[in-house]
Design a protein around this motif. Structure first.
Motif, PDB file in Angstrom:
ATOM      1  N   ALA A  68      17.447 -21.998 -28.583  1.00  0.00           N
ATOM      2  CA  ALA A  68      18.778 -21.721 -29.131  1.00  0.00           C
ATOM      3  C   ALA A  68      18.811 -21.979 -30.630  1.00  0.00           C
ATOM      4  N   ALA A  69      18.105 -23.038 -31.080  1.00  0.00           N
ATOM      5  CA  ALA A  69      18.077 -23.353 -32.509  1.00  0.00           C
ATOM      6  C   ALA A  69      17.363 -22.266 -33.297  1.00  0.00           C
ATOM      7  N   ALA A  70      16.395 -21.594 -32.650  1.00  0.00           N
ATOM      8  CA  ALA A  70      15.638 -20.547 -33.333  1.00  0.00           C
ATOM      9  C   ALA A  70      16.234 -19.161 -33.128  1.00  0.00           C
ATOM     10  N   ALA A  71      17.386 -19.080 -32.479  1.00  0.00           N
ATOM     11  CA  ALA A  71      17.996 -17.793 -32.150  1.00  0.00           C
ATOM     12  C   ALA A  71      18.515 -17.095 -33.407  1.00  0.00           C
ATOM     13  N   PRO A  72      18.755 -15.788 -33.312  1.00  0.00           N
ATOM     14  CA  PRO A  72      19.312 -15.065 -34.466  1.00  0.00           C
ATOM     15  C   PRO A  72      20.661 -15.665 -34.872  1.00  0.00           C
ATOM     16  N   PRO A  73      21.035 -15.527 -36.131  1.00  0.00           N
ATOM     17  CA  PRO A  73      22.310 -16.095 -36.590  1.00  0.00           C
ATOM     18  C   PRO A  73      23.515 -15.490 -35.875  1.00  0.00           C
ATOM     19  N   GLU A  74      23.334 -14.302 -35.288  1.00  0.00           N
ATOM     20  CA  GLU A  74      24.439 -13.661 -34.585  1.00  0.00           C
ATOM     21  C   GLU A  74      24.621 -14.192 -33.162  1.00  0.00           C
TER      22      GLU A  74
END
Length: 304
Positions: A68-74
């Motif tokens: 989740a921390a590495a997920a896209p900003p969207e």
């Protein structure tokens, strides 16, 4: 999907699947996201090779947090849009509005590069909402037990109605010795048969309720980052908690000789070489997944 007894969450008419690849920019973002999620594991392997003690495997909850921390900003906006879509389903909004919202969510996820399987986010227990396709229409009303079970349970013409959300629940992960189990659970209640004649009464609940489980295993497609292949291995019929066993056996026992009289459980094994169905993930972010099956139905999954 249609293995020998495919998942209700993915049944139905054929409709075009998602575009096979996101635009170049979105695809690059998706690859970068996955690369960041794998960094910690790769560093651990290198450290172990240099003589350091190997680290313990990352617990699933911690792995999800890393992903989740590495997920896209969207990702946060996509999760909010998925929650709004679930609210439309719960409110029984117009089918066209639900389908339009699902299409918009899928398009936004593709632009963000969030339309692929992230192993750290994949497994868990999920509540399902069938959004479109014949499955959504079929399970919005009273159906027969044969329709529910692809004619694997009897009596096939027994009226039943699904309970909870349209798709019940989906489990993915380690279970009963399988590392990648895929289980769809559909709760239902037995309904009375309609009275005869044009003015006959509508079916009503009888007080007998149960669950139908489609049990299989999944594999991630090595050539398609969006896809899980699923092979179902058995179907399981069992009484719901609180259902009187004597009434359950009276309803199902004689018609299903293989049913265990002590528990009311019936298991039907599927052929060893049953077909492999698939699910394409149109969205996968923490808490939410949007999938389209090989028969065209679109389903929203909410982590339980």
């Amino acid at each position: 999907m249609r293995a020998a007894a495919p998942a209700r969450a993915a049944a139905v008419r054929s409709r075009p699947g998602p575009r096979p690849a996101a635009p170049a920019a979105a695809a690059a973002r998706g690859r970068a996201v996955h690369a960041r999620v794998r960094v910690a594991g790769e560093r651990s392997v290198r450290s172990a090779g240099a003589g350091a003690a190997p680290r313990r495997p990352t617990p699933p909850r911690a792995a999800r947090a890393q992903a989740a921390a590495a997920a896209p900003p969207e990702a946060a906006e996509l999760a909010a849009a998925a929650a709004s879509l679930a609210a439309l389903c719960t409110a029984k909004a117009d089918a066209a509005a639900i389908e339009a919202a699902a299409d918009a969510l899928a398009a936004a996820a593709e632009r963000a590069g969030a339309n692929r399987v992230v192993p750290e986010l994949n497994d868990g227990t999920f509540r399902g909402f069938t959004l479109s396709g014949q499955t959504a229409q079929r399970f919005s009303t009273v159906i027969t037990l044969g329709t529910l079970s692809f004619n694997l349970y009897a009596p096939k013409d027994l009226p039943v109605k699904t309970l909870g959300t349209d798709s019940g629940s989906v489990f993915k992960g380690p279970r009963d010795g399988a590392a990648r189990a895929y289980v769809i659970t559909t709760p239902f209640q037995v309904m009375s048969a309609p009275a005869g004649g044009p003015d006959g009464g509508a079916p009503a609940p009888t007080g007998v309720a149960g669950r139908s489980l489609a049990v299989g295993e999944y594999e991630q497609d090595p050539d398609n980052p969006q896809r899980l292949g699923i092979r179902f291995k058995k179907m399981r019929l069992e009484p719901a908690e609180g259902t009187d066993l004597a009434r359950w056996l009276e309803t199902f026992g004689a018609a299903n000789p293989g049913m265990d009289p002590a528990s009311g459980v019936l298991e039907v094994l599927l052929p060893e070489k049953s077909p492999v169905g698939w699910m394409d993930y149109l969205l996968m972010v923490e808490g939410w997944q949007l999938v389209r099956g090989n028969f065209g139905s679109t389903t929203l999954l909410q982590r339980a």
